[in-house]
Design a protein around this motif. Structure first.
Motif, PDB file in Angstrom:
ATOM      1  N   PRO A 200     -20.947  24.514  48.680  1.00  0.00           N
ATOM      2  CA  PRO A 200     -21.196  23.783  49.943  1.00  0.00           C
ATOM      3  C   PRO A 200     -20.000  23.774  50.885  1.00  0.00           C
ATOM      4  N   TYR A 201     -18.823  24.189  50.401  1.00  0.00           N
ATOM      5  CA  TYR A 201     -17.609  24.113  51.208  1.00  0.00           C
ATOM      6  C   TYR A 201     -17.070  25.504  51.557  1.00  0.00           C
ATOM      7  N   LEU A 202     -17.934  26.500  51.530  1.00  0.00           N
ATOM      8  CA  LEU A 202     -17.485  27.857  51.814  1.00  0.00           C
ATOM      9  C   LEU A 202     -17.093  28.047  53.275  1.00  0.00           C
ATOM     10  N   GLY A 203     -17.736  27.326  54.161  1.00  0.00           N
ATOM     11  CA  GLY A 203     -17.482  27.569  55.569  1.00  0.00           C
ATOM     12  C   GLY A 203     -17.016  26.373  56.366  1.00  0.00           C
ATOM     13  N   ALA A 204     -16.712  25.252  55.713  1.00  0.00           N
ATOM     14  CA  ALA A 204     -16.349  24.048  56.462  1.00  0.00           C
ATOM     15  C   ALA A 204     -15.364  23.200  55.673  1.00  0.00           C
ATOM     16  N   GLU A 205     -14.497  22.498  56.402  1.00  0.00           N
ATOM     17  CA  GLU A 205     -13.517  21.609  55.776  1.00  0.00           C
ATOM     18  C   GLU A 205     -13.936  20.146  55.821  1.00  0.00           C
ATOM     19  N   ARG A 206     -14.937  19.806  56.610  1.00  0.00           N
ATOM     20  CA  ARG A 206     -15.296  18.411  56.782  1.00  0.00           C
ATOM     21  C   ARG A 206     -15.863  17.847  55.479  1.00  0.00           C
ATOM     22  N   ASP A 207     -15.554  16.586  55.255  1.00  0.00           N
ATOM     23  CA  ASP A 207     -16.006  15.885  54.056  1.00  0.00           C
ATOM     24  C   ASP A 207     -15.506  16.549  52.782  1.00  0.00           C
ATOM     25  N   LEU A 208     -14.414  17.304  52.896  1.00  0.00           N
ATOM     26  CA  LEU A 208     -13.851  17.981  51.731  1.00  0.00           C
ATOM     27  C   LEU A 208     -12.787  17.109  51.095  1.00  0.00           C
ATOM     28  N   SER A 209     -12.998  16.733  49.841  1.00  0.00           N
ATOM     29  CA  SER A 209     -12.035  15.929  49.082  1.00  0.00           C
ATOM     30  C   SER A 209     -11.675  16.701  47.822  1.00  0.00           C
ATOM     31  N   TYR A 210     -10.476  17.259  47.794  1.00  0.00           N
ATOM     32  CA  TYR A 210     -10.054  18.001  46.622  1.00  0.00           C
ATOM     33  C   TYR A 210      -9.997  17.106  45.392  1.00  0.00           C
ATOM     34  N   GLY A 211      -9.661  15.821  45.616  1.00  0.00           N
ATOM     35  CA  GLY A 211      -9.621  14.893  44.493  1.00  0.00           C
ATOM     36  C   GLY A 211     -10.981  14.730  43.847  1.00  0.00           C
ATOM     37  N   SER A 212     -12.010  14.578  44.674  1.00  0.00           N
ATOM     38  CA  SER A 212     -13.368  14.427  44.153  1.00  0.00           C
ATOM     39  C   SER A 212     -13.841  15.697  43.463  1.00  0.00           C
ATOM     40  N   LEU A 213     -13.535  16.850  44.073  1.00  0.00           N
ATOM     41  CA  LEU A 213     -13.937  18.112  43.472  1.00  0.00           C
ATOM     42  C   LEU A 213     -13.209  18.341  42.148  1.00  0.00           C
TER      43      LEU A 213
END
Length: 272
Positions: A200-213
């Motif tokens: 889901p994060y291939l093309g966008a940075e929004r709502d991206l949380s590396y901690g959650s991932l």
């Protein structure tokens, strides 16, 4: 799921997988479906290979034609028959000999061809009689399996210009094929879970949380950042490779990629 003790070294092959894929140098000769079609259009000896390449492109890129025909005012039933008949005519006729090589892009030639097809009164009048028996696209499985985010809404099909609908269908096809190849690559490498979480994060940075991932994958954040970077690189490679199959000149791939991104951005903005 992964445990931290075994997560780092098994990632190496996946992280380097993009580098292992076959790449091309801009301007270098690359044998693609479209270059086979253009080079073999007047060669009897290469006719079988040429027709196979053309049939493959038609089977892949029928969706923009179908969407375009619906937007031109035809019912779904008529659009299905017209789409089938359109491709049957391409495969059986002299379309290759009349192809404009100067245009060089399958997308452009396909759009021009379907426009001409629909402008032909005889084609419109008799399509149901001729096209009803042709089986080129299996409609029901596609309608059931196609990801909803890659289909056009009823509002789009009724309000967007027909050419824009065509482009949206084209872009959805390219994205869908690239995503399928990326998923298969991840699955072969034993990284299907990574694909499912990170795609889901291939093309966008929004709502991206590396901690959650990182918590979801049970991996260090630094590893997740590397994985996302490389999975994005591989995704871009597959997008470029899909587009390369539809242009005559390898140098046109980047232009097509920019065009694709523009279509996707415009489509998503309109749908939001």
């Amino acid at each position: 799921m992964f445990d931290q003790a075994t997560s780092i070294r098994p990632q190496t092959a996946f992280l380097n997988s993009a580098a292992n894929e076959k790449t091309s140098t801009p301007g270098a000769f690359v044998t693609t479906r479209w270059s086979i079609i253009l080079s073999g259009a007047n060669s009897e000896g290469e006719e079988r290979q040429t027709q196979f390449a053309l049939a493959e492109l038609c089977r892949i890129y029928w969706r923009p034609v179908f969407f375009f025909i619906i937007r031109r005012g035809y019912s779904r039933e008529d659009a299905e028959d017209l789409t089938q008949d359109f491709f049957a005519r391409i495969l059986k006729g002299d379309w290759l000999q009349r192809a404009d090589r100067n245009r060089g892009r399958f997308r452009s030639l396909l759009l021009k061809s379907v426009q001409n097809f629909l402008n032909d009164t005889a084609d419109r009048t008799h399509a149901r009689k001729r096209g009803g028996h042709v089986t080129f696209v299996s409609w029901d499985p596609w309608m059931a399996e196609s990801p909803p985010e890659l289909t056009l809404s009823s509002e789009a099909l009724s309000s967007w210009p027909a050419e824009r609908v065509f482009d949206a269908g084209w872009a959805a096809t390219v994205v869908e094929r690239a995503l399928r190849r990326l998923r298969e690559k991840c699955e072969i490498k034993g990284r299907l879970r990574i694909f499912e979480v990170l795609s889901p994060y291939l093309g966008a940075e929004r709502d991206l949380s590396y901690g959650s991932l990182a918590a979801e994958l049970r991996l260090p954040e630094a590893t997740v950042k590397k994985l996302l970077y490389h999975i994005r690189q591989l995704y871009r490679f597959f997008l470029r490779d899909e587009l390369a199959q539809t242009v005559a000149d390898p140098e046109d791939v980047e232009d097509e990629l920019r065009y694709l991104c523009g279509v996707l951005v415009a489509s998503w903005a309109q749908a939001a």
